[in-house]
Design an enzyme around this catalytic site. Structure first.
Site, mmCIF file in Angstrom:
data_model
loop_
_atom_site.group_PDB
_atom_site.id
_atom_site.type_symbol
_atom_site.label_atom_id
_atom_site.label_comp_id
_atom_site.label_asym_id
_atom_site.label_seq_id
_atom_site.Cartn_x
_atom_site.Cartn_y
_atom_site.Cartn_z
ATOM 1 N N ILE A 1 108.711 76.531 72.368
ATOM 2 C CA ILE A 1 107.468 76.538 71.481
ATOM 3 C C ILE A 1 108.021 77.619 70.216
ATOM 4 C CG2 ILE A 1 106.257 78.284 72.579
ATOM 5 C CD1 ILE A 1 103.648 77.171 71.666
ATOM 6 N N CYS A 2 107.635 77.115 68.945
ATOM 7 C CA CYS A 2 107.923 77.987 67.921
ATOM 8 C C CYS A 2 109.393 77.943 67.635
ATOM 9 C CB CYS A 2 107.186 79.307 68.132
ATOM 10 S SG CYS A 2 106.892 80.024 66.388
ATOM 11 N N ASP A 3 109.899 79.264 67.577
ATOM 12 C CA ASP A 3 111.318 79.456 67.180
ATOM 13 C C ASP A 3 112.028 78.893 68.477
ATOM 14 O OD1 ASP A 3 111.768 80.140 64.630
ATOM 15 O OD2 ASP A 3 112.521 82.045 65.052
#
Length: 199
Positions: free
Chosen positions: A102-104
């Site tokens: 998730i995300c980066d």
């Protein structure tokens, strides 16, 4: 037999992204799952919110028997220090186990080449392409969606911790789909709009 779900957390990890998933697995999984944490070392890891966690494993001591590897977003995925995690990610993917980012951390999967042949998402396609460079050739498989599950790979952008958690719960078969939907709706819509989930 208890199944292990490994969470990879780094310094300045996004604690809220991990909290929804881990608590839902623990609450809905009826004791069938255990949560373990992995980091670059066994030294304390501090979250963005200030929580300190002593990881269960470092990269060298990760057990071979686990059900899923979940990479939690945060502020340090772009550091060169994260290179040792690539081997763990590749091994998980090659063995067909559930792999999430998730995300980066979702963009990190792009730097490993994991996203080239799976439908996926991330924070931003242009950022993903720039960071992953030649290791990423999956632009045609990118979709602008909160969370995506395809071929045992789950990706999500940084605004989608609930959607990410929902996809993981479904992919792991933690509980039935109705209970997962109830859990998601309760947290997404609030107590006055959604029915109380069944625990």
């Amino acid at each position: 037999m208890t199944k292990t779900v490994l969470f990879v957390i780094l310094q300045q990890y996004a604690d809220w992204e991990a909290a929804y998933i881990s608590s839902a697995i623990s609450m809905l999984g009826q004791g069938n799952y255990e949560i373990k944490t992995v980091s670059l070392s066994k030294e304390y890891i501090q979250s963005i919110g200030g929580f300190k966690v002593m990881p269960d494993y470092d990269i060298a001591s990760v057990p071979d028997d686990y059900e899923a590897l979940i990479l939690i977003g945060g502020m340090t995925w772009r550091s060169e220090n994260t290179q040792p995690i690539k081997g763990l990610v590749k091994d998980c993917f090659e063995k067909g186990r559930l792999l999430g980012g998730i995300c980066d951390a979702s963009a990190f999967l792009g730097t490993v080449g994991i996203l080239n042949n799976v439908v996926h998402t991330s924070n931003d396609l242009n950022d993903l392409k720039q960071w992953a460079g030649a290791n990423y050739t999956g632009e045609a498989n990118y979709i602008a969606k909160q969370a995506v599950c395809n071929k045992n790979v789950i990706t999500a952008n940084g605004t989608a911790p609930l959607e990410f958690a929902k996809e993981i719960l479904l992919a792991l078969n933690v509980t039935d789909e109705t209970a997962v939907a109830d859990w998601y709706n309760f947290h997404k819509l609030g107590v006055y709009t959604a029915p109380m989930p069944k625990m």
